[in-house]
Motif scaffolding. Sequence first.
Motif, mmCIF file in Angstrom:
data_model
loop_
_atom_site.group_PDB
_atom_site.id
_atom_site.type_symbol
_atom_site.label_atom_id
_atom_site.label_comp_id
_atom_site.label_asym_id
_atom_site.label_seq_id
_atom_site.Cartn_x
_atom_site.Cartn_y
_atom_site.Cartn_z
ATOM 1 N N TYR A 87 0.846 -1.208 0.000
ATOM 2 C CA TYR A 87 0.000 0.000 0.000
ATOM 3 C C TYR A 87 0.873 1.246 0.000
ATOM 4 O O TYR A 87 1.052 1.884 1.035
ATOM 5 N N PRO A 88 1.443 1.591 -1.166
ATOM 6 C CA PRO A 88 2.334 2.748 -1.232
ATOM 7 C C PRO A 88 1.596 4.000 -0.763
ATOM 8 O O PRO A 88 0.395 4.127 -0.970
ATOM 9 N N GLY A 89 2.342 4.876 -0.119
ATOM 10 C CA GLY A 89 1.720 6.100 0.377
ATOM 11 C C GLY A 89 1.277 5.983 1.818
ATOM 12 O O GLY A 89 0.931 6.977 2.440
ATOM 13 N N THR A 90 1.289 4.756 2.348
ATOM 14 C CA THR A 90 0.949 4.576 3.751
ATOM 15 C C THR A 90 2.124 5.042 4.607
ATOM 16 O O THR A 90 3.268 4.686 4.327
ATOM 17 N N GLN A 91 1.826 5.840 5.626
ATOM 18 C CA GLN A 91 2.903 6.279 6.528
ATOM 19 C C GLN A 91 2.998 5.349 7.731
ATOM 20 O O GLN A 91 1.990 4.852 8.224
ATOM 21 N N VAL A 92 4.246 5.159 8.192
ATOM 22 C CA VAL A 92 4.443 4.329 9.373
ATOM 23 C C VAL A 92 4.547 5.230 10.603
ATOM 24 O O VAL A 92 4.958 6.377 10.501
ATOM 25 N N PHE A 148 13.416 11.192 6.272
ATOM 26 C CA PHE A 148 12.025 10.790 6.517
ATOM 27 C C PHE A 148 11.055 11.820 5.932
ATOM 28 O O PHE A 148 9.998 11.461 5.425
ATOM 29 N N ARG A 149 11.454 13.091 5.978
ATOM 30 C CA ARG A 149 10.580 14.102 5.387
ATOM 31 C C ARG A 149 10.469 13.870 3.885
ATOM 32 O O ARG A 149 9.378 13.904 3.316
ATOM 33 N N ASP A 150 11.611 13.567 3.244
ATOM 34 C CA ASP A 150 11.591 13.325 1.797
ATOM 35 C C ASP A 150 10.746 12.104 1.460
ATOM 36 O O ASP A 150 10.144 12.025 0.387
ATOM 37 N N LYS A 151 10.713 11.128 2.372
ATOM 38 C CA LYS A 151 9.903 9.937 2.130
ATOM 39 C C LYS A 151 8.422 10.200 2.392
ATOM 40 O O LYS A 151 7.583 9.310 2.192
ATOM 41 N N GLY A 152 8.127 11.378 2.930
ATOM 42 C CA GLY A 152 6.723 11.690 3.230
ATOM 43 C C GLY A 152 6.276 11.108 4.561
ATOM 44 O O GLY A 152 5.092 10.919 4.798
ATOM 45 N N GLU A 153 7.243 10.805 5.453
ATOM 46 C CA GLU A 153 6.901 10.207 6.747
ATOM 47 C C GLU A 153 6.833 11.288 7.824
ATOM 48 O O GLU A 153 7.742 11.425 8.658
ATOM 49 N N ALA A 154 5.738 12.029 7.821
ATOM 50 C CA ALA A 154 5.613 13.165 8.735
ATOM 51 C C ALA A 154 5.606 12.715 10.193
ATOM 52 O O ALA A 154 6.123 13.398 11.079
ATOM 53 N N LYS A 156 7.114 10.125 11.523
ATOM 54 C CA LYS A 156 8.464 9.769 11.961
ATOM 55 C C LYS A 156 9.263 11.028 12.297
ATOM 56 O O LYS A 156 10.040 11.041 13.258
ATOM 57 N N VAL A 157 9.065 12.091 11.485
ATOM 58 C CA VAL A 157 9.772 13.340 11.756
ATOM 59 C C VAL A 157 9.378 13.844 13.146
ATOM 60 O O VAL A 157 10.217 14.271 13.931
ATOM 61 N N GLU A 158 8.093 13.727 13.442
ATOM 62 C CA GLU A 158 7.617 14.166 14.760
ATOM 63 C C GLU A 158 8.247 13.309 15.858
ATOM 64 O O GLU A 158 8.602 13.814 16.925
ATOM 65 N N LEU A 159 8.369 12.010 15.591
ATOM 66 C CA LEU A 159 8.983 11.119 16.585
ATOM 67 C C LEU A 159 10.440 11.492 16.825
ATOM 68 O O LEU A 159 10.909 11.492 17.961
ATOM 69 N N ILE A 160 11.146 11.825 15.727
ATOM 70 C CA ILE A 160 12.563 12.195 15.878
ATOM 71 C C ILE A 160 12.682 13.441 16.740
ATOM 72 O O ILE A 160 13.524 13.525 17.634
ATOM 73 N N ASP A 161 11.784 14.401 16.502
ATOM 74 C CA ASP A 161 11.804 15.631 17.301
ATOM 75 C C ASP A 161 11.579 15.340 18.780
ATOM 76 O O ASP A 161 12.020 16.099 19.636
ATOM 77 N N ALA A 162 10.876 14.254 19.050
ATOM 78 C CA ALA A 162 10.543 13.955 20.445
ATOM 79 C C ALA A 162 11.646 13.180 21.160
ATOM 80 O O ALA A 162 11.595 12.993 22.367
ATOM 81 N N ILE A 163 12.643 12.725 20.387
ATOM 82 C CA ILE A 163 13.740 11.977 21.029
ATOM 83 C C ILE A 163 14.646 12.956 21.773
ATOM 84 O O ILE A 163 15.067 13.960 21.205
ATOM 85 N N PRO A 164 14.927 12.678 23.038
ATOM 86 C CA PRO A 164 15.760 13.599 23.825
ATOM 87 C C PRO A 164 17.106 13.824 23.140
ATOM 88 O O PRO A 164 17.642 12.892 22.514
ATOM 89 N N PRO A 165 17.660 15.045 23.250
ATOM 90 C CA PRO A 165 18.886 15.419 22.529
ATOM 91 C C PRO A 165 20.070 14.509 22.835
ATOM 92 O O PRO A 165 20.946 14.331 21.994
ATOM 93 N N ASP A 166 20.109 13.934 24.023
ATOM 94 C CA ASP A 166 21.273 13.128 24.377
ATOM 95 C C ASP A 166 21.192 11.714 23.819
ATOM 96 O O ASP A 166 22.096 10.915 24.020
ATOM 97 N N LEU A 180 12.956 3.962 11.772
ATOM 98 C CA LEU A 180 13.490 4.544 12.992
ATOM 99 C C LEU A 180 13.117 3.621 14.139
ATOM 100 O O LEU A 180 11.960 3.233 14.263
ATOM 101 N N CYS A 181 14.098 3.243 14.968
ATOM 102 C CA CYS A 181 13.774 2.273 16.013
ATOM 103 C C CYS A 181 14.862 2.258 17.051
ATOM 104 O O CYS A 181 16.033 2.408 16.743
ATOM 105 N N ARG A 182 14.450 2.082 18.299
ATOM 106 C CA ARG A 182 15.478 2.071 19.335
ATOM 107 C C ARG A 182 16.085 0.674 19.501
ATOM 108 O O ARG A 182 17.094 0.516 20.167
#
Length: 648
Positions: A87-92, A148-154, A156-166, A180-182
Amino acid sequence: MISVTFPDGASRQFAPGISGLDIAKSISPSLANRSIAMSVDGVLTDLADPILRDAKIEFLTREDPRALELIRHDCAHVLAEAVQALYPGTQVTIGPVIENGFYYDFFRNEPFTPEDFAGIEGKMREIIARDRPFTKEVWSREEAKRIFRDKGEAFKVELIDAIPPDQEIKIYRQGDWFDLCRGPHMTSTGKVGNAFKLMKAAGAYWRGDSRNPMLSRIYGTAWVNGKDLEAYLKQIEEAERRDHRRLARDMDLFHFQEEAPGAVFWHPKGWTLFQTLIGYMRRRQTAAGYLEVNAPQILDRALWEQSGHWQNYHANMFITQTEDDRIFALKPMNCPGHVQIFKHGLKSYRDLPAKIAEFGAVHRYEPSGALHGLMRVRAFTQDDAHVFVTEQQIRAESIKVNDLILSIYEDFGFHDIVVKLATRPDRRVGSEELWDNAEAALASILDQVRQRAGGRVKTAVNPGEGTFYGPKLEYVLRDAIGRDWQCGTLQLDFNMPGRLGAFYIDEHSNKVTPVMLHRAMLGSLERFTGILLEHYAGNLPLWLSPVQVTVCTITQEADDYAREVMAAARAQGLRVVGDLSNEKINYKVREHSLAKVPVLFVVGKKEAAQRTVSIRRLGSPEQKAAALEEALAALVEEVMPPDARRAE
RNA sequence: GCCGCGGUAGCUCAGCUGGUAGAGCAACGCAUUCGUAAUGCGUGGGUCGGGGGUUCGAGUCCCUCUCGCGGCACCA
């Protein structure tokens, strides 16, 4: 060099930075082959991770209990890849491991349905068969966001922003696909195996917030092998067989219908069960010094404004308006009513603790999607009580409540209990100081609860889950098939008595605001009935069974004797019915067994002649003949409720 | 409340792409009087959840309301 210690206590030296895989290889190729991950100082990590300093290392095979979590997690990744391939276009978004499996939340305009599962599972099997290695990369925050932004994964971008800086931004690849995965992950997709199954599709809010977009969630289950998967599916079937809504039909206990969503129509047998519960609870709490009351069902809006319920729960209350434009609400809680009873007549410190109890029928306009059989209804009965105490009495009275609750659970056959301290929620009334005191008091009581139980009861903290007027202890019991139910509650309230103007006169003639303990033991009696039914799979203990004995005749020639048996049983206080119908005994046994009648007395010509009964117990094909009087005497002994038995 | 699925006889369910409803069990009647999980035969029973629309024609397609189911959110 670093020193690596193995589970058997042996240790060896390696160059710092050596990977777990290389260490495994140095021990034996087969170990390296079988290992899917490792534990470094007790923390699960990728097998390919470098070891930088001295550590205890353990290699995990697929069969290790700890590997199950990895299998499920990897399976979620495989699911996500399969979905994006099909299902192309589906965001994870996210795909965590949960009890018995995992889920993955996707964003797609058209949600997934179970019809999509076969195709997705097929693609998953392809990906697993490809057996591509999982490889980890660490990306810079900016690079990760750009990709992730280029892939259209909005999301995931939000998740990256939420990861603590350290923290590092970790990416796991499996062939061409990455996420993206811990981590950690197993060594390759093939390790997931084939013991998985997609279970259901459902909507779920992004980040669990109903203001956010709705995502499409796919639930799956995954196991080490097919046998475990089969066992799990069997277990689900078993749970369905225990479903109280199904048992209610088989046992003719109650029903629901459209005109009264979330309200129970109790049938005679169900009501017998319900009243038996109340009778037992009434005896227990009366013995513990509670005084039962009954407060009005409908009270003026002003009272609910005063209590704070109107402001906090207006949307969930049933409101009525009369001809003269007065606005009333059906009570959603019993406490304001009980405070009125406490306030009526001047109270002295000598009157405390005052224990006011009610089997209070309350109405709450629960969201439509929340309704679920007896487990979540809009009209229910609480075994509610309010204990008005001085500050000095809080501790002792709380402990008494605790002991009563635990003893009652024991009587109902629940032995696995967790008591949780629920602390201040975001929406609350009262000063921080009051909350500090209340929480500290309950925390210390919780401590004592644990000590008194001597390991029999576990304790925990449930942050932010308190009520708007105070923190509480939550009593959670585990049923026969391992599900947890929060039933009892002990709430410490420094707010409500003051808000509603309750006071007592202390030994120095001063007006003092009492503290109020709200307590429920079984909680909603409707819900508890449902829990009991499922816990016992309908095979209720005799003292709770709505029908304890059914007398079945073999021929009409035994009818008179059967009536005599019934009358004798009834005279002894047994709940008995007769089946004198013109059916074969096979038919009758089947019917009443399906209806979960615990004891069948079968009578034919022989029994009538000898004044005996043939006894058949639910769940056993065994037949036992006994003289009528003896059979009745034994049953009378057996149907005794647990509290009456103790009193003997 | 949100997402998805569903509502056909008392119960469990069938009814393909539209052509005015069907099974098993239950109920009722008759026969049978039987020894521990379904005796046989017969009969009756449905405004297909409600409303609106499309169509010559709707259980079937569309809209809407309602209730239920599985989740999510909520749960004083």
